[in-house]
Design a protein around this motif. Structure first.
Motif, PDB file in Angstrom:
ATOM      1  N   ARG A   1      -1.614 -16.352 -19.088  1.00 53.26           N
ATOM      2  CA  ARG A   1      -0.976 -15.070 -18.757  1.00 53.26           C
ATOM      3  C   ARG A   1      -1.932 -14.110 -18.489  1.00 53.26           C
ATOM      4  O   ARG A   1      -1.984 -13.182 -17.695  1.00 53.26           O
ATOM      5  N   ARG A   2      -3.139 -14.259 -19.129  1.00 56.25           N
ATOM      6  CA  ARG A   2      -4.395 -13.527 -18.712  1.00 56.25           C
ATOM      7  C   ARG A   2      -4.986 -13.818 -17.382  1.00 56.25           C
ATOM      8  O   ARG A   2      -5.075 -12.767 -16.575  1.00 56.25           O
ATOM      9  N   ILE A   3      -5.212 -14.838 -17.182  1.00 60.79           N
ATOM     10  CA  ILE A   3      -5.751 -15.337 -15.836  1.00 60.79           C
ATOM     11  C   ILE A   3      -5.035 -15.129 -14.666  1.00 60.79           C
ATOM     12  O   ILE A   3      -5.500 -14.595 -13.533  1.00 60.79           O
ATOM     13  N   LEU A   4      -3.908 -15.970 -14.856  1.00 59.33           N
ATOM     14  CA  LEU A   4      -3.330 -16.103 -13.605  1.00 59.33           C
ATOM     15  C   LEU A   4      -1.990 -14.892 -13.517  1.00 59.33           C
ATOM     16  O   LEU A   4      -1.176 -14.986 -12.634  1.00 59.33           O
ATOM     17  N   GLY A   5      -1.750 -14.140 -14.547  1.00 58.69           N
ATOM     18  CA  GLY A   5      -0.642 -13.220 -14.672  1.00 58.69           C
ATOM     19  C   GLY A   5       0.534 -13.776 -14.601  1.00 58.69           C
ATOM     20  O   GLY A   5       1.579 -13.260 -14.410  1.00 58.69           O
ATOM     21  N   ARG A   6       0.545 -15.234 -15.312  1.00 63.54           N
ATOM     22  CA  ARG A   6       1.760 -15.848 -15.321  1.00 63.54           C
ATOM     23  C   ARG A   6       2.348 -16.050 -13.828  1.00 63.54           C
ATOM     24  O   ARG A   6       3.664 -16.054 -13.751  1.00 63.54           O
ATOM     25  N   ALA A   7       1.643 -15.968 -12.767  1.00 65.32           N
ATOM     26  CA  ALA A   7       2.126 -16.349 -11.521  1.00 65.32           C
ATOM     27  C   ALA A   7       1.617 -17.426 -10.748  1.00 65.32           C
ATOM     28  O   ALA A   7       0.328 -17.052 -10.237  1.00 65.32           O
ATOM     29  N   LEU A   8       2.122 -18.562 -10.840  1.00 62.32           N
ATOM     30  CA  LEU A   8       1.101 -19.686 -10.218  1.00 62.32           C
ATOM     31  C   LEU A   8       2.233 -20.483  -9.469  1.00 62.32           C
ATOM     32  O   LEU A   8       3.229 -20.516  -9.531  1.00 62.32           O
ATOM     33  N   CYS A   9       1.717 -20.671  -8.201  1.00 64.21           N
ATOM     34  CA  CYS A   9       2.539 -21.177  -7.153  1.00 64.21           C
ATOM     35  C   CYS A   9       2.032 -22.693  -6.887  1.00 64.21           C
ATOM     36  O   CYS A   9       0.719 -23.007  -6.537  1.00 64.21           O
TER      37      CYS A   9
ATOM     38  N   GLY B   1       6.846 -18.617 -15.129  1.00 68.37           N
ATOM     39  CA  GLY B   1       6.098 -17.978 -14.304  1.00 68.37           C
ATOM     40  C   GLY B   1       5.425 -18.992 -13.371  1.00 68.37           C
ATOM     41  O   GLY B   1       4.533 -18.656 -12.358  1.00 68.37           O
TER      42      GLY B   1
ATOM     43  N   ASP C   1      -1.259 -21.914  -5.006  1.00 68.12           N
ATOM     44  CA  ASP C   1      -2.615 -21.721  -5.897  1.00 68.12           C
ATOM     45  C   ASP C   1      -2.900 -23.292  -6.162  1.00 68.12           C
ATOM     46  O   ASP C   1      -4.153 -23.508  -6.095  1.00 68.12           O
TER      47      ASP C   1
ATOM     48  N   GLN D   1       7.378 -10.059 -13.592  1.00 70.51           N
ATOM     49  CA  GLN D   1       7.086 -11.254 -12.653  1.00 70.51           C
ATOM     50  C   GLN D   1       6.654 -10.766 -11.314  1.00 70.51           C
ATOM     51  O   GLN D   1       5.570 -11.336 -11.059  1.00 70.51           O
TER      52      GLN D   1
ATOM     53  N   ARG E   1       3.129  -9.393 -11.342  1.00 74.20           N
ATOM     54  CA  ARG E   1       2.072 -10.166 -11.561  1.00 74.20           C
ATOM     55  C   ARG E   1       1.753 -11.098 -10.287  1.00 74.20           C
ATOM     56  O   ARG E   1       0.547 -11.244  -9.981  1.00 74.20           O
ATOM     57  N   MET E   2       2.939 -11.367  -9.390  1.00 71.59           N
ATOM     58  CA  MET E   2       2.739 -12.283  -8.310  1.00 71.59           C
ATOM     59  C   MET E   2       2.094 -11.391  -7.454  1.00 71.59           C
ATOM     60  O   MET E   2       1.015 -11.784  -6.706  1.00 71.59           O
TER      61      MET E   2
ATOM     62  N   ARG F   1      -0.139  -8.931  -8.002  1.00 69.22           N
ATOM     63  CA  ARG F   1      -1.658  -8.556  -8.161  1.00 69.22           C
ATOM     64  C   ARG F   1      -2.202 -10.002  -7.872  1.00 69.22           C
ATOM     65  O   ARG F   1      -3.431  -9.978  -7.522  1.00 69.22           O
TER      66      ARG F   1
ATOM     67  N   LYS G   1      -6.195 -12.939  -3.813  1.00 69.96           N
ATOM     68  CA  LYS G   1      -6.714 -14.132  -3.311  1.00 69.96           C
ATOM     69  C   LYS G   1      -7.242 -13.834  -2.019  1.00 69.96           C
ATOM     70  O   LYS G   1      -7.189 -12.914  -1.300  1.00 69.96           O
TER      71      LYS G   1
END
Lengths: 181, 321
Positions: free
Chosen positions: A36-44, A74, A85, B44, B47-48, B50, B55
């Motif tokens: 949650r902290r590092i990726l902002g819960r947004a991982l692709c 997320g 990512d 969400q 977050r995406m 941000r 990147k």
């Protein structure tokens, strides 16, 4: 239409809690906290089938169903390496897919993580190194983590993805600190 | 007085930019619940965004300046569109410069840039997406214009704020033509914002993509701006819909005070919450149409809007100019 709506209402939420990681790793909550902290819960994730038998693909597909429900955490599979990512590679790298795999790796914007899924990705599996196969994924592109299994279960894959991302982020932050000092 | 109006205008634009991703996130949540899954958090999309802004950009070697400029152009046009749509108040200085027809032109400008940028790299899927987008666009545009004409005839003006003011002056007015126009507008909204009967926003198959295929080559901050612009576009369409068909709560011309503005914000959020749930429901219970059925779908939207016009004219043209 009303059948569909009543089915929705009768079924309810099916998603299970995120699986715990391997026993020696820290408890689930702290991992979730890290993600949650590092990726902002947004991982692709971009998935490349480099010559797999599709056994691993079935398990990956299961990650998207309502039980495992990656999107709820997320994490999502994307259609283009430029959006990704994480590069998830399955299968021994066949000669015909070698160039495609390298190009996909090049097309992912930094910072990126590569994960090899399945025994084939780990060591070439029953195909090994031959005139048609390059063996493990690590022989072609740098790999951050290997998830063994033939095929690995969805829960294992999910835990592996979380592990890889957390450790890669740890390395990245160490590197940043080294740069600063 | 002038400063207050300007501040209100800027505040409205800032609010639109800020809550557009929230609206997208809300629709995604409703969709997840309707698919019996636990939903991603409401924040969400932020977050995406941000993550994408942090990147590094990976650009194709053939990318021209047009490709790099398009995300900014797109975002700019959508922000400008948000400035002329009366989502909170009708007393907008920007809205005097451009009416609803100019708004449709703004959307068209964005579409042209996006399609050109998609073809810029020269990948097969980008070009395919651009062509499909143009096909859907040129069929959706006349239908949207016809919907607008319904409202124009009713209140004798082409400016969106005057339509809302006109409604406030005659709140009891329910014209049968409005119902036709509202259904047509909903159909156009779904088609223009890459929603399910025409396009599937969650697809991974390049051959079924329209909107997503045009974004395949974008990464990092460019992608973030494109995503943000498409949330803004959906937000703008929703606000046009509210202005045309549900203009309750919008602070009208001449009515001042923080109270009305606060009420307008609450009304807008409430309307967005309902609209998001309805959109998600429509998407969950309908299947994606074959691409070659898209012209039929949009022709039906056009036909409904024209029927609305006819109904209005035949039933004795009770214009409130």
């Amino acid at each position: 239409m009303f059948d569909v709506i009543s089915l929705m209402l009768r079924t309810g939420i099916l998603t299970e809690r995120l699986p715990a990681r391997s026993p020696e790793s820290p408890p689930l909550e702290s991992v979730q906290e890290d993600i949650r902290r590092i990726l902002g819960r947004a991982l692709c994730i971009r998935h490349v089938d480099a010559g797999s038998c599709n056994g691993c693909e079935l398990e990956l597909q299961a990650l998207n169903n309502p039980y495992y429900n990656l999107e709820g955490a997320g994490i999502k599979f994307v259609a283009s390496p430029r959006h990704a990512d994480v590069l998830l590679v399955t299968g021994p790298v066949s000669a015909n897919m070698e160039e495609a795999l390298k190009r996909t790796y090049g097309a992912i914007p930094d910072p990126k993580v590569v994960i090899a899924v399945g025994d084939c990705g780990a060591c070439g599996g029953i195909f090994g190194k031959s005139y048609a196969s390059r063996g493990s994924v690590a022989d072609v592109i740098p790999v951050h983590r290997v998830i063994p299994g033939c095929p690995p279960e969805p829960a294992k894959i999910l835990a592996g993805i979380l592990d890889a991302v957390v450790s890669a982020q740890g390395q990245a932050s160490k590197r940043d600190k080294a740069k600063r000092s | 007085m002038r400063e207050i109006t300007l501040a209100r205008q800027l505040g409205e634009v800032a609010l639109a930019i800020a809550i557009a991703p929230l609206f997208t996130g809300w629709i995604a949540q409703c969709r997840a619940w309707m698919q019996n899954r636990s939903a991603p958090p409401l924040l969400q999309p932020y977050r995406m965004l941000r993550k994408l802004f942090q990147k590094d950009v990976a650009l194709a070697t053939e990318a021209s300046p047009l490709f790099r400029a398009t995300p900014y152009v797109l975002f700019g046009t959508m922000v400008l569109a948000a400035a002329i749509i009366p989502s909170l108040a009708t007393d907008l200085p920007f809205a005097q410069a451009a009416d609803a027809i100019a708004l449709i032109g703004l959307f068209a400008t964005a579409r042209v840039f996006q399609s050109l940028a998609a073809m810029d790299i020269g990948t097969a899927f980008g070009t395919m997406g651009a062509r499909r987008e143009m096909m859907v666009g040129f069929l959706a545009e006349p239908a949207l214009l016809m919907v607008m004409f319904n409202a124009f005839l009713l209140y004798g003006s082409t400016a969106l704020p005057s339509l809302v003011d006109g409604y406030a002056a005659h709140p009891a007015l329910i014209d049968p033509s409005v119902i036709f126009a509202a259904i047509a507008f909903l159909m156009v909204l779904l088609a223009e914002n890459a929603r399910i009967p025409i396009d599937n926003p969650a697809t991974h198959l390049e051959l079924t993509m329209i909107h997503e295929a045009m974004l395949l080559e974008y990464s990092a901050r460019h992608l973030a701006l494109m995503e943000w612009a498409s949330s803004l576009k959906l937000f703008n369409y929703a606000c046009v819909g509210f202005a045309l068909f549900f203009p309750w709560g919008i602070a009208t011309h001449g009515v001042d005070g923080t109270g009305t503005l606060l009420l307008a914000i609450v009304a807008l959020l409430g309307k967005l919450a309902v609209a998001g749930a309805v959109l998600a429901l429509i998407e969950s219970i309908s299947a994606k149409l074959r691409l070659f059925r898209a012209p039929e779908y949009l022709a039906i939207a056009f036909l409904l809007a024209v029927l609305g016009l006819l109904v209005h004219l035949l039933l004795g043209a009770n214009t409130h100019a």
